[in-house]
Design a protein around this motif. Structure first.
Motif, PDB file in Angstrom:
ATOM      1  N   ARG A  52       0.848  -1.194   0.000  1.00 35.89           N
ATOM      2  CA  ARG A  52       0.000   0.000   0.000  1.00 35.89           C
ATOM      3  C   ARG A  52       0.880   1.239   0.000  1.00 35.89           C
ATOM      4  O   ARG A  52       2.045   1.197   0.395  1.00 35.89           O
ATOM      5  N   ARG A  53       0.306   2.365  -0.412  1.00 31.52           N
ATOM      6  CA  ARG A  53       1.012   3.632  -0.312  1.00 31.52           C
ATOM      7  C   ARG A  53       0.958   4.116   1.127  1.00 31.52           C
ATOM      8  O   ARG A  53      -0.020   3.906   1.821  1.00 31.52           O
TER       9      ARG A  53
ATOM     10  N   TYR B 217       7.884  13.259   0.672  1.00 32.79           N
ATOM     11  CA  TYR B 217       6.519  13.503   0.212  1.00 32.79           C
ATOM     12  C   TYR B 217       5.999  14.731   0.963  1.00 32.79           C
ATOM     13  O   TYR B 217       5.735  14.671   2.167  1.00 32.79           O
TER      14      TYR B 217
ATOM     15  N   VAL C   8       3.598   0.202   4.596  1.00 33.73           N
ATOM     16  CA  VAL C   8       3.482  -0.133   3.182  1.00 33.73           C
ATOM     17  C   VAL C   8       3.147  -1.605   2.976  1.00 33.73           C
ATOM     18  O   VAL C   8       2.709  -1.991   1.877  1.00 33.73           O
TER      19      VAL C   8
ATOM     20  N   GLU D 190       9.623   5.934  -4.556  1.00 35.01           N
ATOM     21  CA  GLU D 190       8.433   6.161  -5.394  1.00 35.01           C
ATOM     22  C   GLU D 190       8.397   5.171  -6.559  1.00 35.01           C
ATOM     23  O   GLU D 190       7.332   4.656  -6.913  1.00 35.01           O
TER      24      GLU D 190
ATOM     25  N   LEU E  91       7.144   1.870  -5.135  1.00 36.78           N
ATOM     26  CA  LEU E  91       5.704   1.921  -4.845  1.00 36.78           C
ATOM     27  C   LEU E  91       4.880   1.871  -6.145  1.00 36.78           C
ATOM     28  O   LEU E  91       3.862   1.180  -6.225  1.00 36.78           O
ATOM     29  N   ALA E  92       5.342   2.606  -7.125  1.00 33.21           N
ATOM     30  CA  ALA E  92       4.606   2.617  -8.392  1.00 33.21           C
ATOM     31  C   ALA E  92       4.556   1.230  -9.003  1.00 33.21           C
ATOM     32  O   ALA E  92       3.569   0.847  -9.665  1.00 33.21           O
TER      33      ALA E  92
ATOM     34  N   ALA F   5       2.613  -1.177  -5.458  1.00 32.58           N
ATOM     35  CA  ALA F   5       1.409  -0.807  -4.687  1.00 32.58           C
ATOM     36  C   ALA F   5       0.164  -1.067  -5.502  1.00 32.58           C
ATOM     37  O   ALA F   5       0.117  -0.781  -6.706  1.00 32.58           O
TER      38      ALA F   5
END
Length: 301
Positions: free
Chosen positions: A177-178, A198, A209, A293, A296-297, A300
């Protein structure tokens, strides 16, 4: 001439006297008792002394014997009364007294020493561990209880009331998860900066996460300020996520706690070396730092 004339007259007397002396001398020699040797004379003297000593008490006993006997009897009677009466008063006959022979004959093995002792059975919990295995097990249990107590103490010390309106679970689905419900933009990168910033308002909720175990939770994270570190196992890879510059008093988990994907762990702030409120996120996969990032991209849901 006179001597010659007188001698016939006196001669008979002289002869008579001479014969007298000789006869007396002869008689004295015949009547004289035989001479005793020294040992016999000594024995005779001892016998005479003993006889005199024996006669002397008999003479005195006629006067002093009865008086002395009465006094002696009175003294003996008094001593007997002094010793015997208290001893008799203190002595009490034991009822049913038994000799050692009687005990042995009647069965000494069944002798009861203390009749007021009652039968009792020990319960398993009424005594402590005695064998090495029991002692080791008890120590392990005590250590586990101490760790659990310390964990609960840390969790309670780092857990605070969540402000109203803050979501407890991150939006989305999947095993990754973000960490934020949203963000405004990324912080400008600079030399030596490790992680992704962020930019978002103070108090914005921060989420784990993925599923994992908290390895660090502290208010003194140095340049990162209030920090939480979590270890994950994602698709067979060891992933470490680090969350920095969090709001003081917002940590909801302590070290050792187990978390799930999307679980609330704290809030955004600017503690440590931070310019503006933001979340500093670092991701390490199998020990290597990667772009947070980008990871996550790619992972996630």
């Amino acid at each position: 001439m006179a001597e010659e004339n007188d001698s016939p007259v006196s001669a008979p007397d002289a002869q008579v006297a001479s014969r007298d002396r000789r006869g007396r001398s002869a008689r004295s020699e015949t009547q004289k008792p035989p001479r005793l040797d020294r040992s016999t004379r000594r024995a005779t003297k001892l016998e005479r002394r003993a006889a005199r000593a024996e006669r002397a008490p008999k003479t005195q006993s006629g006067r002093r014997g009865p008086v002395r006997s009465i006094l002696t009897l009175a003294v003996v009677t008094g001593l007997f009364a002094t010793v015997a009466i208290p001893a008799y008063a203190a002595w009490q006959p034991e009822a049913d007294a038994m000799t050692l022979q009687q005990l042995a004959t009647d069965g000494a093995q069944t002798l009861v020493v203390a009749s007021d002792i009652t039968d009792s059975t020990l319960a398993r919990g009424s005594y402590s561990a005695t064998t090495p295995d029991e002692i080791s097990k008890k120590k392990a249990e005590e250590a586990a209880a101490a760790r659990a107590k310390a964990k609960a103490t840390r969790a309670s010390a780092s857990s605070y009331a969540i402000p109203a309106g803050v979501p407890l679970v991150a939006p989305g689905s999947g095993i990754v998860r973000r960490p934020l419900p949203y963000f405004n933009n990324f912080g400008a990168p600079y030399a030596g900066h490790r992680g992704t910033d962020y930019m978002v308002e103070r108090g914005t909720p921060i989420y784990s996460v993925a599923d994992g175990v908290v390895t660090a939770s502290t208010d003194g994270g140095g340049g990162l300020g209030v920090t939480i570190t979590i270890m994950h196992n994602i698709n067979g890879h060891a992933v470490q996520s680090v969350y920095g510059h969090m709001l003081p008093g917002s940590r909801t988990v302590g070290a050792g706690a187990t978390v799930s994907a999307g679980q609330l762990i704290g809030q955004v702030s600017d503690t440590g070396l931070a310019f503006g409120t933001h979340l500093h996120l670092m991701i390490h996969v199998d020990g290597t730092r990667v772009d947070a990032e980008g990871w996550l991209a790619a992972n996630a849901g």
